[in-house]
Design a protein around this motif. Structure first.
Motif, mmCIF file in Angstrom:
data_model
loop_
_atom_site.group_PDB
_atom_site.id
_atom_site.type_symbol
_atom_site.label_atom_id
_atom_site.label_comp_id
_atom_site.label_asym_id
_atom_site.label_seq_id
_atom_site.Cartn_x
_atom_site.Cartn_y
_atom_site.Cartn_z
ATOM 1 N N ALA A 258 0.833 -1.200 0.000
ATOM 2 C CA ALA A 258 0.000 0.000 0.000
ATOM 3 C C ALA A 258 0.871 1.256 0.000
ATOM 4 N N ILE A 259 1.952 1.225 0.769
ATOM 5 C CA ILE A 259 2.844 2.392 0.827
ATOM 6 C C ILE A 259 3.435 2.662 -0.548
ATOM 7 N N LEU A 260 3.928 1.606 -1.188
ATOM 8 C CA LEU A 260 4.528 1.780 -2.519
ATOM 9 C C LEU A 260 3.502 2.306 -3.509
ATOM 10 N N THR A 261 2.279 1.775 -3.417
ATOM 11 C CA THR A 261 1.228 2.195 -4.341
ATOM 12 C C THR A 261 0.946 3.687 -4.197
ATOM 13 N N GLU A 262 0.850 4.140 -2.997
ATOM 14 C CA GLU A 262 0.492 5.535 -2.774
ATOM 15 C C GLU A 262 1.667 6.461 -3.117
ATOM 16 N N ASP A 263 2.854 6.044 -2.722
ATOM 17 C CA ASP A 263 4.028 6.909 -2.929
ATOM 18 C C ASP A 263 4.512 6.888 -4.371
ATOM 19 N N CYS A 264 4.265 5.771 -5.008
ATOM 20 C CA CYS A 264 4.544 5.654 -6.435
ATOM 21 C C CYS A 264 6.003 5.930 -6.829
ATOM 22 N N PRO A 265 6.990 5.341 -6.136
ATOM 23 C CA PRO A 265 8.365 5.504 -6.610
ATOM 24 C C PRO A 265 8.598 4.678 -7.876
ATOM 25 N N MET A 266 7.651 3.782 -8.137
ATOM 26 C CA MET A 266 7.736 2.995 -9.362
ATOM 27 C C MET A 266 6.329 2.742 -9.860
ATOM 28 N N ILE A 267 6.205 2.533 -11.167
ATOM 29 C CA ILE A 267 4.909 2.214 -11.750
ATOM 30 C C ILE A 267 4.983 0.778 -12.244
ATOM 31 N N PRO A 268 4.275 -0.161 -11.596
ATOM 32 C CA PRO A 268 4.340 -1.535 -12.085
ATOM 33 C C PRO A 268 3.729 -1.611 -13.480
ATOM 34 N N LEU A 269 4.370 -2.328 -14.382
ATOM 35 C CA LEU A 269 3.859 -2.419 -15.752
ATOM 36 C C LEU A 269 3.267 -3.797 -16.025
ATOM 37 N N TYR A 270 4.117 -4.801 -15.988
ATOM 38 C CA TYR A 270 3.577 -6.121 -16.292
ATOM 39 C C TYR A 270 4.459 -7.219 -15.733
ATOM 40 N N HIS A 271 3.849 -8.398 -15.601
ATOM 41 C CA HIS A 271 4.585 -9.601 -15.255
ATOM 42 C C HIS A 271 4.684 -10.413 -16.528
ATOM 43 N N PRO A 272 5.881 -10.715 -16.960
ATOM 44 C CA PRO A 272 6.027 -11.403 -18.237
ATOM 45 C C PRO A 272 5.430 -12.804 -18.203
ATOM 46 N N VAL A 273 4.817 -13.159 -19.297
ATOM 47 C CA VAL A 273 4.385 -14.526 -19.511
ATOM 48 C C VAL A 273 5.006 -14.934 -20.825
ATOM 49 N N ALA A 274 5.751 -16.006 -20.807
ATOM 50 C CA ALA A 274 6.399 -16.396 -22.049
ATOM 51 C C ALA A 274 5.695 -17.611 -22.611
ATOM 52 N N PHE A 275 5.463 -17.615 -23.931
ATOM 53 C CA PHE A 275 4.936 -18.804 -24.586
ATOM 54 C C PHE A 275 6.117 -19.522 -25.215
ATOM 55 N N HIS A 276 6.230 -20.784 -24.885
ATOM 56 C CA HIS A 276 7.325 -21.550 -25.465
ATOM 57 C C HIS A 276 6.757 -22.713 -26.248
ATOM 58 N N LEU A 277 7.473 -23.092 -27.260
ATOM 59 C CA LEU A 277 7.072 -24.269 -28.025
ATOM 60 C C LEU A 277 8.147 -25.333 -27.868
ATOM 61 N N SER A 278 7.708 -26.577 -27.857
ATOM 62 C CA SER A 278 8.667 -27.673 -27.910
ATOM 63 C C SER A 278 8.281 -28.559 -29.071
ATOM 64 N N GLN A 279 9.268 -29.195 -29.643
ATOM 65 C CA GLN A 279 8.990 -30.084 -30.762
ATOM 66 C C GLN A 279 8.230 -31.303 -30.259
ATOM 67 N N PRO A 280 7.497 -31.936 -31.133
ATOM 68 C CA PRO A 280 6.710 -33.101 -30.717
ATOM 69 C C PRO A 280 7.576 -34.187 -30.075
ATOM 70 N N TRP A 281 8.849 -34.256 -30.494
ATOM 71 C CA TRP A 281 9.692 -35.323 -29.957
ATOM 72 C C TRP A 281 10.394 -34.935 -28.650
ATOM 73 N N ALA A 282 10.148 -33.698 -28.207
ATOM 74 C CA ALA A 282 10.854 -33.271 -27.001
ATOM 75 C C ALA A 282 9.922 -32.519 -26.067
ATOM 76 N N PRO A 283 8.894 -33.169 -25.570
ATOM 77 C CA PRO A 283 7.979 -32.462 -24.671
ATOM 78 C C PRO A 283 8.710 -32.050 -23.403
ATOM 79 N N ARG A 284 8.265 -30.946 -22.878
ATOM 80 C CA ARG A 284 8.930 -30.457 -21.677
ATOM 81 C C ARG A 284 8.369 -31.188 -20.465
#
Lengths: 273, 340, 324, 647, 279
Positions: free
Chosen positions: D563-589
């Motif tokens: 709450a303190i950070l939100t009000e004081d705003c020393p930083m503006i949160p933008l986003y949390h990265p979500v990465a899409f990855h692909l694996s080949q059919p022969w190499a499932p993760r």
């Protein structure tokens, strides 16, 4: 050589040259030292009296042109003395030498290269006036240019044209007008007609002679064509490898050449049989 | 740049007017009449000159500021395109929906050459990049031409130690491969149009200087310079009246060809990440972005297409114009007006 | 000849010094070594660690002249840097701490594998094309050729690369789109596309240049003599003009030979060829000043070597100079 | 002649290069038992800077280090909610010990029979068994100023002896490795205690990070980059010797890193529980099996995103990140694979990373640092959703707080009142801040802010332009200062900036690892508080929260910090990265936990299937060859006729 | 039948500056073994005429507008390329004005002469001996050294001798010497003229001498052709033309040469306008 006895300053002489040497060091690159020396002019002495034409003949590379250039400081003088009307001008600073440029002028061999292609005839001739007669205003200067052009046989309307519009002979006339503009007393003619056709050559030679008569000019006439040089000159010097090998008046040189080189030169000239 | 609008516009107008009149003067001046006549018969050269004028005109349009509401100005070019809306992101040329295989959204308007990643009209961006290219070329020329000409003339005319010093400076600079020197200078100075121009100027003057030095040496051996000396003209007068006008044609040719070189170099610099700053439209950056865009499926080709074509035609026109000028100034004078 | 060469080499000494001063100014004065330290130690490094790093490498010394009491005046960054460069002590990469000399040794081979074939093909093709255009000079074909050359010159190399990679590697799967490893003949498959593209990108300019050189020659008097002897136009061009033109061309070409080792900045990066060009681009992207600095310095040395080669070559091919 | 040579060479080249496979052949074709050799090719964005576990602090380094070295603990590869630590080299989880004098310690037991890789650095050439002294040596290295361990100061605050040993070494200018490390009490060869200065629950996370990986002293001393008997040995940071599942056998700079299976590996096996029920069949087959499955891991260094994707399409690398350029091709609007890729049999993974990206203000800057309303206005005007849409394919999570999902204390339903893209509100805030319409109410001048960014490629340039335009919607002008990497760092350290974009990736999933970025004692040069945010209240709460085990009370403290950070705003949160990855059919993760960087030890591939698919996906059309042949024939004809005419 | 007969030849140059009539309807002939001088000032078209004899004038810019060049009765203007190549060097050989640029700088003297021999005299067995022979013939004292030399290693006079040797190598029927001595110093000039005179006697070939210098003509030529503005204004036996010129141009031209020993102060000049009015 007859100049050797003439070492005292003769007040009647216009120009006196003693033991003139012009050596060019051959030097290449930033760090290299002087490799060798070309002795273009090696101990040349002569004198010119007012109203006189002195001819200077030699084959290419004999140093005849360098003599002319050295007189008006276009080539560096290594040693020797030059007296102009009895004053030693050899080591005159450039600022003082400038006034002398009014009195000694030069006409160049190449009628194509000696005129700045980007200037009109008016400014080429007027330039000399601007430098040496700054007191003239624009109108006077124009009038004087027209007069000069007239004197060398060109028309006043030519002032606004550019060099490339003229033939070789006309260009040489422009060169003469430029030299005349400052009222010189001595004109060094460096092969002024050797690049011209015979017919034009005759016109220029006649013009030079007419001017001499009118204005009492002296010429140092440099050339390789013996016929032309002897026609112009009162006295002649023959030059070979930087040295004067023979000097004397025209007749004696032609009729009884003393030095073998002169003889060889004379023999080589083809004549109309 | 916080000068009032009218001052900015006046400056632009004066610049354009002086360029125009300089051109007119050169074309009319009898000094250049032979070259002008030859040039007039050169169809390729004339066509190139026309193409270049179009670019200049576009650059000019993008330099004239027009007030658009309080605290907001835009250029004449923006004004001409004001009907064209901003999209969210890519759209194909003349498409009606945004460029997405899966989530196409309707567009605000139509775009002849589509839009880029930020939804800007590619045609407008391409045209705006003209100005950037012209500024880089112009600014650099303003730096390197006086520098190169002055030093070249001094070295060629005075010879001796002046020549030695100038030769030393330029051989040292020329020794460093130019692209590396460019990058090093920009890395040192930071990004920005002036910085790029300075770096380009530092590398470009060397070539001009060498050229002018050689030509000055040739000219000063010619008899008319000797004649001037014999008349008692000072060195300064000889340089100004005799040498400079006679090497000027080389400067002009070098300027034209150099210009095309700078435009090309900008594209390489953008690729290397030391190009023009963010927010400045430039062909180099558009080409650089195109690497990723082309790999999209289906590919975004219009960004590359537009910028590469715009760059290509300017550089081609400049090169051909340079050639044409070289022909026109060629002292040998070609008898046939095609090629050489 | 030997004394001439020695003089040439001596002449290079002040130039090398100049280059060293320029690199020093650009990379030490303008960009402080502190930035380098950050680079190596990471953004989270403590000031003491940085100080420690600087001290270990002598970067905390005064710039040019040491005025500290008790120190000799030459104990400065400048002198040390000059010494390092002059003794080819190339130092270590800012980004990885790897020995730069080693990086350069490894990068040279792939670069040469690309540039040497491109150079040979490019040279042969552009020479043939230039001779052809000179042979048909003043014709429509010639005009077309000149415009084509200028057009080819006006396309930035990236466009060639993007297009070539897309067409040959992506659309037709003939060749690997990317990658490189050294293993005999199969290395060729990685080289074909870069070599073709590199050749193509330089072709326009070279043809035009060579054509100009040959045209210059064809107006010489000796060509008239040869014609008057009854030499056929083809022989005039391919024997008399070619041999004279080659003198200019060879000397031009020889000057650029040492640069082959640097490779191509753009191409290598696009194709992932681990040559010196790629190394340099990567160093620029990651602001690895140590590597960029070394490239600048070595590039200059290569240029000077090129100049020297040119002089030697001139003497070798031009009898007018050989028998001076 | 020249042309003939060219044609010949091109023809040869085409013959030689009939395969477009860019990889060198694997080390072996078959295993000793005749089954196919499992070599896996992975795209790798760049050379790691160092493989010294005590030094390396970047994802690239960790990707390799964590395959070669192992730590006492590791994360469970399958469990993410919550993240779970499991023993790796340790024999069971450590026990906390409270000493009689109030000191704290953790007791670790080391598994028996764990051996280092076979390596010439050991006198016999065979790997030696791991003992407790190796842990003491690792901690000694952390303390050694020459090693330049980046986390030294953080750990030194809690672990006994680090600070003293570091100070001592700096004083004497050398580090005495013969002295035992005071913070580790060696009980016997397979048991040791780590002694703490104050409560430090996060220690367990640290024990799962490469910094605390045991290192054989022999290797460090053997690999010194110098010449011995005429051969130059590599530096230790380029020649790792650990206990991990793979050994590094070849590293060609800029090209590839090749690792080969450690045949002596016994430390861990495939987990026996924790997988999602839906995928049980697949996991069941591997459960409890010895790992690693792969024989060879070949990291191919591909600096550009396009070639990496090309190679994936051609089947030459096993995995690919889905960059925005190719996203649409492979993923549909419903965030599923497109039909084409479904047909290929490719696997799609969505990885939410425990990271947060934000704008960061310099709180010491007179313009933005002292004007909270201005910061809030910028926060309110910025359209993060559009940015995510354009640049992140709409898949990143719009961040409302500093903590990313999955970290203790994350509030899923929290909305930052100033971060809702409300232009009206933003203008209102800006006016209140003293800049109505972006112009200074007092001087009438337009407000100009400087945004410092590292811009080095086309994408970062486009992003920078977007950010500039977003903020300029306020009517203020934003100047983007493009910095080189080093310059940007320098500016951060010296506080010579107004605001900048930044991000933090969790070292470990604890809120302490995020909030410490705004802790007043961490202002540079002490720490990473680049905002130079100093709020006594925040600092007090942070110190309290830091020392606590997870509990409702701690949760409350975390919410108050947020709450303190939100009000004081020393930083503006933008986003949390979500990465899409692909694996080949022969190499499932296999691995599901984004904190795990050694997932390859659990992975296996189907070599036969790969071979078949590679052929299928690389068919070469004949028409261009025919076209070239026709062109050459035409050119030849022309040349022949021309030479006839002009001969 | 004359060796060479030119009938009504007209050649025009087309340039950007406009069209110029370089050769304007000229007719002349050269008999075997005869020396004919073509005299004229610069721009009179004499060089173009000389070059046109084996069609060496480049087209464009030049254009053959009409007329015939009959060499041994065959019209050169109708020749095929192959025939032309046989004619050039084989039948008509040239010596040009500037020997330093007219020799190919990168080939040895030997190769340059050998090339001519290979082209036109396939029958020669010992090319080397033949070259030595020819070099000796043109008065080169050390033929073996000269043969192995590059042109720049020789003096101007030697270079011109090599040029002449190259021209003579194929025993041409007609030697066209285009201002062969203009670029040389007077003393060398005399040597070369003597050489030409001797060679003509020895070899009995026809020589067409192009020059602007009447003095040279008087020593060397049997007949003289005077060219002025693209036209032949006068022709006749040398002595007759020199001593009794009929055309005013010839008269004026002869009169304006300064003569050694003559005491005439003013030279006669040519009034070109008057001449133009006359023609």
């Amino acid at each position: 050589m007859n100049t050797e006895s003439n070492f005292s300053k003769n007040p009647k002489l216009l120009l006196e040259v003693r033991e003139l040497c012009v050596h060019f060091p051959i030097r290449s690159g930033l760090l290299s030292s002087v490799q060798s020396v070309v002795k273009a002019v090696d101990g040349v002495s002569f004198e010119i009296a007012p109203g006189e034409t002195l001819g200077l003949v030699g084959e290419s590379g004999s140093g005849k042109t360098t003599v002319g250039r050295a007189l008006i400081r276009l080539a560096p003088i290594t040693s020797g003395d030059i007296f102009w009307k009895s004053d030693d001008i050899t080591r005159l600073p450039e600022s003082q030498f400038r006034s002398l440029r009014k009195e000694i002028q030069m006409i160049f061999q190449d009628p194509f290269g000696s005129l700045n292609p980007r200037l009109t005839i008016g400014s080429i001739v007027g330039e000399a006036l601007e430098i040496h007669f700054p007191e003239l205003n624009l109108k006077e200067r124009k009038a004087r240019v027209a007069e000069l052009l007239n004197q060398v046989g060109l028309l006043p309307e030519h002032t606004r044209r550019y060099p490339h519009e003229f033939s070789g002979g006309q260009r040489q006339r422009i060169g003469i007008a430029r030299a005349l503009a400052v009222h010189p007393q001595l004109i060094i003619c460096d092969e002024p007609v050797s690049a011209l056709d015979v017919s034009v050559q005759a016109q220029i030679i006649n013009l030079l002679q007419d001017l001499q008569e009118q204005m009492g000019l002296s010429y140092l006439f440099i050339g390789h064509d013996l016929g032309v040089v002897q026609h112009m000159s009162d006295r002649i010097m023959v030059m070979n490898e930087g040295k004067i090998v023979e000097a004397g008046d025209c007749k004696s040189i032609y009729q009884s050449p003393q030095h073998p080189y002169t003889q060889k030169l004379l023999a080589a000239v083809p004549t109309l049989a | 740049m916080n000068f009032p609008l009218w001052i900015q516009n006046l400056a632009i107008f004066l610049l354009a007017a002086s360029m125009g009149s300089a051109f007119w003067f050169v074309a009319r001046s009898p000094r250049w009449q032979r070259a002008t006549r030859r040039f007039r018969n050169d169809k390729v050269g004339l066509l190139s000159a026309c193409v270049i004028s179009v670019y200049l005109f576009i650059g000019l349009l993008d330099s004239v500021q027009i007030p658009a509401g309080p605290h907001r100005d835009r250029t004449a070019l923006d004004w001409m395109f004001h009907g064209i809306k901003r999209e969210r992101t890519y759209s194909a040329p003349l498409a009606s929906t945004s460029y997405s295989a899966t989530r196409p959204q309707p567009l605000e308007g139509r775009h002849v050459l589509g839009t880029d990643v930020l939804g800007k009209d590619v045609l407008l961006q391409t045209l705006k990049a003209c100005r950037t290219a012209l500024i880089i070329g112009g600014l650099t020329s303003m730096i390197y031409i006086p520098l190169g000409t002055l030093f070249g003339v001094l070295a060629g005319y005075y010879r001796r130690w002046v020549d030695d010093v100038i030769q030393y400076i330029y051989s040292t600079l020329a020794t460093i491969p130019s692209i590396l020197l460019l990058i090093a200078i920009i890395m040192a100075l930071g990004k920005g149009l002036p910085q790029i121009s300075i770096a380009l100027g530092v590398t470009a003057w060397v070539g001009l200087c060498r050229l002018i030095r050689g030509e000055t040496m040739r000219q000063s051996q010619r008899a008319y310079v000797e004649a001037a000396r014999a008349l008692g003209q000072s060195h300064r007068q000889i340089i100004c009246r005799h040498i400079l006008p006679n090497v000027m044609h080389l400067v002009i040719i070098n300027f034209i060809l150099g210009f095309s070189g700078f435009v090309m170099t900008e594209s390489i610099l953008s690729y290397l990440g030391v190009g023009v700053p963010v927010g400045t439209p430039s062909w180099g950056q558009m080409i650089d972005s195109a690497r990723m865009e082309l790999a999209r499926e289906p590919a975004v080709w219009w960004n590359l297409g537009a910028s590469a074509c715009a760059l290509f035609f300017l550089v081609l026109a400049l090169n051909l114009l340079g050639d044409a000028l070289r022909r026109a100034f060629d002292p040998r004078g070609s008898s046939v007006s095609v090629s050489r | 000849m030997a004394s001439y060469l020695i003089r040439r080499i001596l002449y290079m000494v002040p130039i090398i010094f100049g280059v060293m001063v320029i690199t020093f100014v650009l990379f030490f004065v303008v960009q402080s070594p502190t930035a380098m330290a950050k680079r190596i130690l990471g953004p989270k490094a403590k000031p003491e660690a940085i100080q420690n790093w600087l001290h270990n490498r002598g970067y905390d010394k005064p710039r040019f002249i040491n005025t500290q009491p008790g120190a000799t005046w030459w104990d400065s960054q400048f002198v040390h840097q000059m010494k390092a460069l002059a003794t080819f002590d190339l130092g270590y990469s800012d980004a990885t701490g790897e020995s730069i000399a080693r990086m350069f040794r490894q990068g040279a081979i792939p670069s040469l594998l690309i540039t040497v074939p491109s150079f040979i093909f490019g040279f042969l093709i552009s020479l043939s094309a230039a001779l052809f255009f000179v042979f048909v000079r003043d014709s429509r074909t010639d005009l077309f050729g000149v415009i084509l050359c200028v057009a080819m010159m006006s396309i930035p190399i990236q466009v060639y690369v993007i297009f070539g990679q897309w067409l040959i590697a992506v659309k037709t799967s003939y060749l690997p789109a990317f990658g490189f490893y050294l293993s005999g003949a199969s290395t060729i498959k990685f080289l074909v596309l870069p070599v073709i593209l590199y050749t193509l990108a330089d072709l326009g300019g070279e043809v035009r240049l060579y054509r100009t050189i040959f045209l210059e020659e064809i107006h010489q008097e000796y060509v008239k003599t040869a014609q008057a002897k009854g030499v056929s136009p083809a022989r005039v061009l391919f024997v008399h003009v070619l041999k004279n033109g080659m003198i200019s061309i060879i000397t031009l070409v020889v000057a650029s030979l040492p640069f082959l080792i640097i490779g191509s900045l753009v191409l290598e990066n696009f194709f992932g060829i681990p040559g010196l060009g790629n190394l340099t681009v990567n160093a620029i992207r990651t602001s690895d000043f140590a590597v960029v600095r070394t490239t600048v310095y070595l590039g200059s040395l290569l240029y000077l070597v090129g100049l020297l080669l040119t002089d030697i070559c001139y003497a070798a091919v031009d009898p007018r100079i050989r028998f001076q | 002649m020249a042309l003939r040579i060219l044609y010949l060479t091109v023809a040869c080249a085409l013959l030689a290069g009939c395969s477009n496979n860019p990889h060198p052949p694997p080390f072996r074709e078959k295993r000793a038992d005749g089954t196919p050799w499992q070599a896996s090719y992975r795209p790798f964005p760049d050379d790691p800077r160092s493989l010294d576990p005590q030094f390396s602090y970047d994802t690239l380094g960790h990707a390799v280090v964590s395959l070669v070295y192992e730590e006492m603990l590791e994360y469970h590869p399958l469990k993410t909610d919550p993240y779970e630590l499991i023993p790796c080299l340790a024999d069971g989880m450590p026990e906390p010990i409270s000493g009689s004098d109030g000191t704290l310690a953790y007791r670790f037991r080391i598994k028996r029979g764990v051996y280092f890789h076979d390596d010439p650095c050991f006198s016999s050439g065979k790997g030696r068994e791991l003992v407790a002294a190796d842990m003491a040596y690792a901690f000694n290295r952390i303390a050694d100023p020459k090693v330049e361990c980046p986390v030294l100061s953080t750990l030194a605050e809690f672990v006994v002896g680090l600070q003293e040993r570091n100070d001592e070494a700096k004083r004497t200018k050398s580090f005495d490795y013969s002295k035992p490390f005071p913070g580790i009490r060696v009980i016997d060869d397979h048991t040791f205690d780590i002694l703490l200065l104050k409560p430090f629950p996060q220690l367990l996370y640290w024990m799962a990070m490469p910094f605390t990986a045991p290192v054989p002293r022999e290797a460090v001393e053997y690999y010194d980059g110098r010449s011995h008997d005429g051969t130059i040995r590599q530096q230790f940071k380029f020649k790792p010797v650990g206990t991990g599942p793979f050994r590094l056998v070849e590293w060609k700079k800029g090209l590839s890193l090749r690792l080969i299976r450690n045949d002596n590996y016994t430390a861990t096996r495939f987990p026996t529980e924790g997988w999602p029920a839906a995928d049980a069949a697949r996991y069941q087959a591997m459960a409890g099996k010895p790992i690693p499955f792969l024989d060879e891991v070949d990291f191919r260094i591909i600096r550009e995103s396009i070639p990496a994707w090309l190679l994936f399409r051609q089947g030459y690398v096993e995995a690919a990140g889905l960059g925005k350029d190719v996203f649409d091709t492979a993923v549909s609007a419903r965030q599923e694979l497109t039909p084409e890729y479904q047909a290929r049999g490719v696997w799609l993974y969505k990885d939410a990373e425990p990271s947060t990206f934000y704008f960061q203000f310099n709180m010491q800057n007179p313009v933005v640092g002292k004007n909270r309303k201005l910061r809030q206005a910028i926060s309110a005007v910025y359209d993060v959703d559009l940015e995510i849409d354009i640049f992140m394919n709409g898949i990143y999570l719009n961040a409302q707080q500093l903590l990313p999902p999955g970290v203790y204390g994350y509030q899923a339903d929290f909305k930052d009142p100033y971060r809702q893209h409300n232009v009206e509100q933003a203008r209102q805030l800006l006016a209140e801040a003293g800049y109505p319409n972006g112009y200074d109410a007092k001087t009438g001048k337009q407000l100009q802010l400087t945004l410092d960014l590292t811009v080095d490629d086309a994408e970062s340039r486009q992003l920078a332009e977007f950010e500039k335009e977003q903020i300029e919607k306020l009517g203020i002008s934003v100047k983007v200062e493009e910095n080189l990497w080093a310059t940007q760092q320098d500016k951060m350290d010296r506080g010579n900036f107004q605001f900048t974009a930044s991000g933090w990736n969790a070292d470990y999933p604890d809120p302490e690892n995020f909030f410490f970025l705004f802790y007043g004692k961490n202002i540079p040069p002490e720490g990473n508080n680049n905002s130079r945010y100093a709020n006594p209240e925040f600092d007090r709460l942070f110190e309290k929260m830091r020392a606590m085990e997870n509990s409702p009370e701690r949760l409350d403290l975390i919410h108050r910090l947020n709450a303190i950070l939100t009000e004081d705003c020393p930083m503006i949160p933008l986003y949390h990265p979500v990465a899409f990855h692909l694996s080949q059919p022969w190499a499932p993760r296999v691995v599901l936990n984004p904190l795990v960087s050694n997932g390859l030890k659990y992975t296996q591939i189907d070599v036969a299937m790969r071979k078949q698919k590679q052929v299928e996906w690389n068919r070469k059309p004949m028409w261009p060859l025919a076209g070239i042949a026709a062109f050459l024939a035409a050119a030849g004809m022309f040349a022949y006729r021309w030479s006839q005419r002009h001969g | 039948m004359s060796l060479l007969e030119v009938r009504n030849l007209r050649i025009q140059f087309v340039t950007e500056e406009g069209e110029t009539q370089a050769v304007d309807d000229i007719s002349f002939f050269v008999d075997s073994g005869e020396t004919v001088a073509l005299v004229g000032e610069s721009g009179s078209g004499k060089s173009v005429t000389a070059l046109s004899l084996s069609r060496l004038v480049p087209t464009p810019p030049a254009r053959y507008q009409g007329g015939q060049i009959l060499f041994e009765g065959k019209d050169v203007l109708q020749f095929s390329k192959r025939q032309l190549q046989d004619l050039r060097g084989g039948k008509i050989a040239y010596v040009f004005q500037e020997p330093s640029t007219s020799l190919n700088p990168v080939f040895r003297v030997r190769n340059q002469i050998a090339e001519a021999i290979h082209l036109h005299r396939r029958d020669v067995q010992d090319v080397r001996a033949e070259i030595l022979n020819i070099l000796d013939l043109v008065g080169i004292r050390d033929p073996i050294r000269a043969m192995e030399a590059y042109p720049h290693q020789l003096s101007g006079g030697m270079q011109q001798r090599v040029m002449i040797a190259m021209a003579l190598a194929c025993r041409p029927k007609l030697l066209v010497a285009d201002e062969p001595t203009t670029a040389l110093d007077v003393t060398i000039q005399a040597q070369i003229l003597n050489l030409l005179r001797e060679l003509r006697k020895k070899l009995g070939m026809a020589v067409l001498l192009i020059t602007h210098n009447f003095a040279i003509v008087s020593n060397l030529a049997d007949r003289v052709l005077v060219m002025y503005r693209g036209k032949i204004v006068e022709q006749g036996p040398t002595q007759e033309v020199l001593h009794h010129p009929k055309h005013p141009y010839t008269q004026a031209l002869l009169a304006c040469i300064p003569k050694i020993g003559s005491m005439e102060r003013r030279l006669t000049t040519i009034d070109h306008e008057a001449l133009a009015r006359m023609s």
